[in-house]
Motif scaffolding. Structure first.
Motif, PDB file in Angstrom:
ATOM      1  N   THR A  21      40.142 -41.939 -14.208  1.00 58.59           N
ATOM      2  CA  THR A  21      40.993 -40.950 -14.901  1.00 58.59           C
ATOM      3  C   THR A  21      40.612 -40.737 -16.355  1.00 58.59           C
ATOM      4  O   THR A  21      41.093 -39.802 -16.992  1.00 58.59           O
ATOM      5  N   GLY A  22      39.710 -41.551 -16.900  1.00 65.12           N
ATOM      6  CA  GLY A  22      39.247 -41.313 -18.263  1.00 65.12           C
ATOM      7  C   GLY A  22      40.375 -41.279 -19.258  1.00 65.12           C
ATOM      8  O   GLY A  22      41.296 -42.094 -19.206  1.00 65.12           O
ATOM      9  N   GLY A  23      40.335 -40.328 -20.203  1.00 65.14           N
ATOM     10  CA  GLY A  23      41.416 -40.223 -21.162  1.00 65.14           C
ATOM     11  C   GLY A  23      40.957 -39.954 -22.574  1.00 65.14           C
ATOM     12  O   GLY A  23      41.639 -39.271 -23.332  1.00 65.14           O
ATOM     13  N   GLY A  24      39.788 -40.465 -22.952  1.00 63.46           N
ATOM     14  CA  GLY A  24      39.263 -40.264 -24.293  1.00 63.46           C
ATOM     15  C   GLY A  24      38.155 -39.229 -24.316  1.00 63.46           C
ATOM     16  O   GLY A  24      37.558 -38.915 -23.287  1.00 63.46           O
ATOM     17  N   VAL A  25      37.857 -38.707 -25.511  1.00 61.69           N
ATOM     18  CA  VAL A  25      36.793 -37.718 -25.670  1.00 61.69           C
ATOM     19  C   VAL A  25      35.436 -38.418 -25.626  1.00 61.69           C
ATOM     20  O   VAL A  25      35.177 -39.350 -26.396  1.00 61.69           O
ATOM     21  N   ALA A  26      34.566 -37.981 -24.728  1.00 62.68           N
ATOM     22  CA  ALA A  26      33.235 -38.575 -24.603  1.00 62.68           C
ATOM     23  C   ALA A  26      32.477 -38.429 -25.914  1.00 62.68           C
ATOM     24  O   ALA A  26      32.432 -37.353 -26.506  1.00 62.68           O
ATOM     25  N   GLY A  27      31.883 -39.531 -26.364  1.00 65.95           N
ATOM     26  CA  GLY A  27      31.119 -39.526 -27.605  1.00 65.95           C
ATOM     27  C   GLY A  27      31.942 -39.848 -28.832  1.00 65.95           C
ATOM     28  O   GLY A  27      31.386 -40.085 -29.910  1.00 65.95           O
ATOM     29  N   ASN A  28      33.279 -39.858 -28.707  1.00 61.80           N
ATOM     30  CA  ASN A  28      34.164 -40.207 -29.821  1.00 61.80           C
ATOM     31  C   ASN A  28      34.574 -41.663 -29.661  1.00 61.80           C
ATOM     32  O   ASN A  28      35.488 -41.982 -28.893  1.00 61.80           O
ATOM     33  N   TYR A  29      33.925 -42.542 -30.388  1.00 60.16           N
ATOM     34  CA  TYR A  29      34.141 -43.978 -30.216  1.00 60.16           C
ATOM     35  C   TYR A  29      35.433 -44.470 -30.864  1.00 60.16           C
ATOM     36  O   TYR A  29      35.770 -45.649 -30.745  1.00 60.16           O
ATOM     37  N   ALA A  30      36.161 -43.570 -31.524  1.00 62.02           N
ATOM     38  CA  ALA A  30      37.440 -43.934 -32.139  1.00 62.02           C
ATOM     39  C   ALA A  30      38.629 -43.499 -31.292  1.00 62.02           C
ATOM     40  O   ALA A  30      39.775 -43.785 -31.643  1.00 62.02           O
ATOM     41  N   ASP A  31      38.378 -42.831 -30.167  1.00 59.67           N
ATOM     42  CA  ASP A  31      39.446 -42.291 -29.333  1.00 59.67           C
ATOM     43  C   ASP A  31      39.827 -43.305 -28.251  1.00 59.67           C
ATOM     44  O   ASP A  31      39.129 -43.450 -27.247  1.00 59.67           O
ATOM     45  N   PHE A  32      40.958 -43.985 -28.450  1.00 60.76           N
ATOM     46  CA  PHE A  32      41.422 -45.015 -27.518  1.00 60.76           C
ATOM     47  C   PHE A  32      42.566 -44.517 -26.629  1.00 60.76           C
ATOM     48  O   PHE A  32      43.402 -45.299 -26.174  1.00 60.76           O
ATOM     49  N   THR A  33      42.596 -43.208 -26.375  1.00 61.09           N
ATOM     50  CA  THR A  33      43.667 -42.612 -25.586  1.00 61.09           C
ATOM     51  C   THR A  33      43.876 -43.337 -24.264  1.00 61.09           C
ATOM     52  O   THR A  33      45.016 -43.524 -23.814  1.00 61.09           O
ATOM     53  N   TYR A  34      42.800 -43.737 -23.606  1.00 63.49           N
ATOM     54  CA  TYR A  34      42.903 -44.388 -22.296  1.00 63.49           C
ATOM     55  C   TYR A  34      43.648 -45.714 -22.384  1.00 63.49           C
ATOM     56  O   TYR A  34      44.370 -46.091 -21.463  1.00 63.49           O
ATOM     57  N   TRP A  35      43.484 -46.419 -23.487  1.00 62.03           N
ATOM     58  CA  TRP A  35      43.930 -47.800 -23.598  1.00 62.03           C
ATOM     59  C   TRP A  35      45.332 -47.948 -24.171  1.00 62.03           C
ATOM     60  O   TRP A  35      46.148 -48.699 -23.637  1.00 62.03           O
ATOM     61  N   GLY A  36      45.565 -47.280 -25.297  1.00 63.97           N
ATOM     62  CA  GLY A  36      46.824 -47.432 -26.004  1.00 63.97           C
ATOM     63  C   GLY A  36      46.638 -47.079 -27.465  1.00 63.97           C
ATOM     64  O   GLY A  36      45.623 -46.476 -27.840  1.00 63.97           O
ATOM     65  N   PRO A  37      47.579 -47.450 -28.327  1.00 59.89           N
ATOM     66  CA  PRO A  37      47.456 -47.129 -29.739  1.00 59.89           C
ATOM     67  C   PRO A  37      46.134 -47.615 -30.329  1.00 59.89           C
ATOM     68  O   PRO A  37      45.738 -48.764 -30.141  1.00 59.89           O
ATOM     69  N   ALA A  38      45.447 -46.717 -31.044  1.00 64.84           N
ATOM     70  CA  ALA A  38      44.132 -47.057 -31.602  1.00 64.84           C
ATOM     71  C   ALA A  38      44.228 -48.131 -32.668  1.00 64.84           C
ATOM     72  O   ALA A  38      43.240 -48.829 -32.952  1.00 64.84           O
ATOM     73  N   GLY A  39      45.395 -48.302 -33.267  1.00 66.12           N
ATOM     74  CA  GLY A  39      45.560 -49.299 -34.314  1.00 66.12           C
ATOM     75  C   GLY A  39      45.746 -50.710 -33.798  1.00 66.12           C
ATOM     76  O   GLY A  39      45.762 -51.666 -34.589  1.00 66.12           O
ATOM     77  N   THR A  40      45.871 -50.879 -32.499  1.00 66.61           N
ATOM     78  CA  THR A  40      46.052 -52.204 -31.911  1.00 66.61           C
ATOM     79  C   THR A  40      44.756 -53.009 -32.004  1.00 66.61           C
ATOM     80  O   THR A  40      43.677 -52.513 -31.688  1.00 66.61           O
ATOM     81  N   ALA A  41      44.872 -54.254 -32.420  1.00 68.11           N
ATOM     82  CA  ALA A  41      43.698 -55.128 -32.515  1.00 68.11           C
ATOM     83  C   ALA A  41      43.093 -55.336 -31.133  1.00 68.11           C
ATOM     84  O   ALA A  41      43.813 -55.579 -30.159  1.00 68.11           O
ATOM     85  N   ALA A  42      41.752 -55.230 -31.044  1.00 68.44           N
ATOM     86  CA  ALA A  42      41.088 -55.372 -29.742  1.00 68.44           C
ATOM     87  C   ALA A  42      39.662 -55.872 -29.914  1.00 68.44           C
ATOM     88  O   ALA A  42      38.759 -55.458 -29.199  1.00 68.44           O
ATOM     89  N   GLY A  43      39.444 -56.774 -30.862  1.00 71.00           N
ATOM     90  CA  GLY A  43      38.109 -57.309 -31.099  1.00 71.00           C
ATOM     91  C   GLY A  43      37.469 -56.677 -32.317  1.00 71.00           C
ATOM     92  O   GLY A  43      37.869 -55.601 -32.773  1.00 71.00           O
ATOM     93  N   VAL A  44      36.465 -57.346 -32.830  1.00 73.02           N
ATOM     94  CA  VAL A  44      35.796 -56.912 -34.054  1.00 73.02           C
ATOM     95  C   VAL A  44      35.165 -55.527 -33.890  1.00 73.02           C
ATOM     96  O   VAL A  44      34.540 -55.242 -32.878  1.00 73.02           O
TER      97      VAL A  44
END
Length: 292
Positions: free
Chosen positions: A33-56
């Motif tokens: 189902t995807g969710g983020g814009v391809a090529g945009n490495y800052a788009d975490f739409t699929y996962w959840g809030p982009a501000g959430t800590a998820a590794g370095v």
């Protein structure tokens, strides 16, 4: 001595004379189902809030979650080239069909020559060459897998998902298991997180499941077809074992696949719910703790 300590020490030794120390990145590869814009490495739409800590230095490796794995695999290779070559190293986290995507990438392309890149992507997600030299494969420390679908799902077999989706054809158990050599991880460890809070499709999915994939897939169990694997409390089928050991009944896991979480309490389902939930939440915490 822990796997984390050994890998971090090994990575620390990779220093080029006159260059800065490696930069580490955490790459997140989505599933169906995807969710983020391809090529945009800052788009975490699929996962959840982009501000959430998820590794370095976390990066979202977005693909449409709809097309054949082979058709969109270049997006994953672009990301790996950008962030996991030269002196840079990556931790990789995947969910569901993202497991199929990274396994396919490493098996088919992990032994090829890759140009070292500058980690500054353009709008298409590709990076420019850094110095014109190449290396074999990518600098990956390990792969964390939430609800892995590399073994396929009986829901794809039975037509419970839209049959018009090319990805669903890839997710049929026989097709997924024959798509590439699952044992060929290029010596990268795959750490598997298997959920078991499955109720809706339990009559279709064998053994323990998370409503989308069964333990045979999320646990990295080898073989040409899906088997029935359960928690130790269930006497009706063989246990999915922890670690790299063969499962009860003798069927091994794929090479370099280790079950680090088995959902004995049946508390985790397949879905992120737009907020890093399900087994993805467990992987996110592992990345926070160890992807540094």
């Amino acid at each position: 001595m822990s796997r984390r300590f050994l890998m971090v020490v090994g990575a620390a030794l990779v220093v080029v004379a006159g260059a800065s120390f490696a930069t580490n990145y955490s790459l997140w590869i989505n599933g169906r189902t995807g969710g983020g814009v391809a090529g945009n490495y800052a788009d975490f739409t699929y996962w959840g809030p982009a501000g959430t800590a998820a590794g370095v230095n976390k990066k979202a490796v977005n693909w449409d979650g709809y097309s054949h794995i082979s058709d969109k695999n270049y997006l994953v290779r672009n990301a790996l080239d950008c962030y996991c070559t030269g002196t840079n190293w990556c931790y990789v986290a995947t969910h569901s069909a993202g497991n199929l995507m990274i396994g396919y990438t490493l098996s088919l392309y992990g032994g090829t020559a890759r140009y070292k890149k500058n980690a500054t992507p353009g709008s298409d997600g590709a990076c420019a060459n850094s110095d014109g030299t190449t290396q074999t494969g990518w600098n990956i420390k390990w792969v964390d897998v939430a609800a892995g679908a590399a073994g396929g799902s009986e829901l794809a077999n039975a037509g419970d998902w839209a049959l018009s989706e090319p990805l669903v054809a890839d997710l049929k158990t026989g097709t997924a298991r024959a798509l590439y050599d699952h044992n060929n991880t290029r010596a990268k460890m795959f750490y598997m997180y298997a959920g078991a809070k499955g109720t809706l499709y339990s009559f279709v999915l064998p053994g323990q499941d998370d409503e989308a994939v069964a333990y045979h897939s999320s646990g990295g169990v080898s073989g040409s077809g899906g088997g029935s694997y359960c928690n130790p409390s269930d006497w009706l089928c063989n246990d999915l074992t922890l670690g790299t050991a063969a499962n009860e009944g003798g069927t091994p896991k794929w090479s370099n696949h280790s079950v680090v979480f088995r959902d004995d309490a049946e508390a985790y389902n397949h879905y992120t719910n737009g907020n890093w939930q399900g087994t993805v939440g467990l992987v996110r915490q592992d990345m926070v703790n160890n992807a540094k």
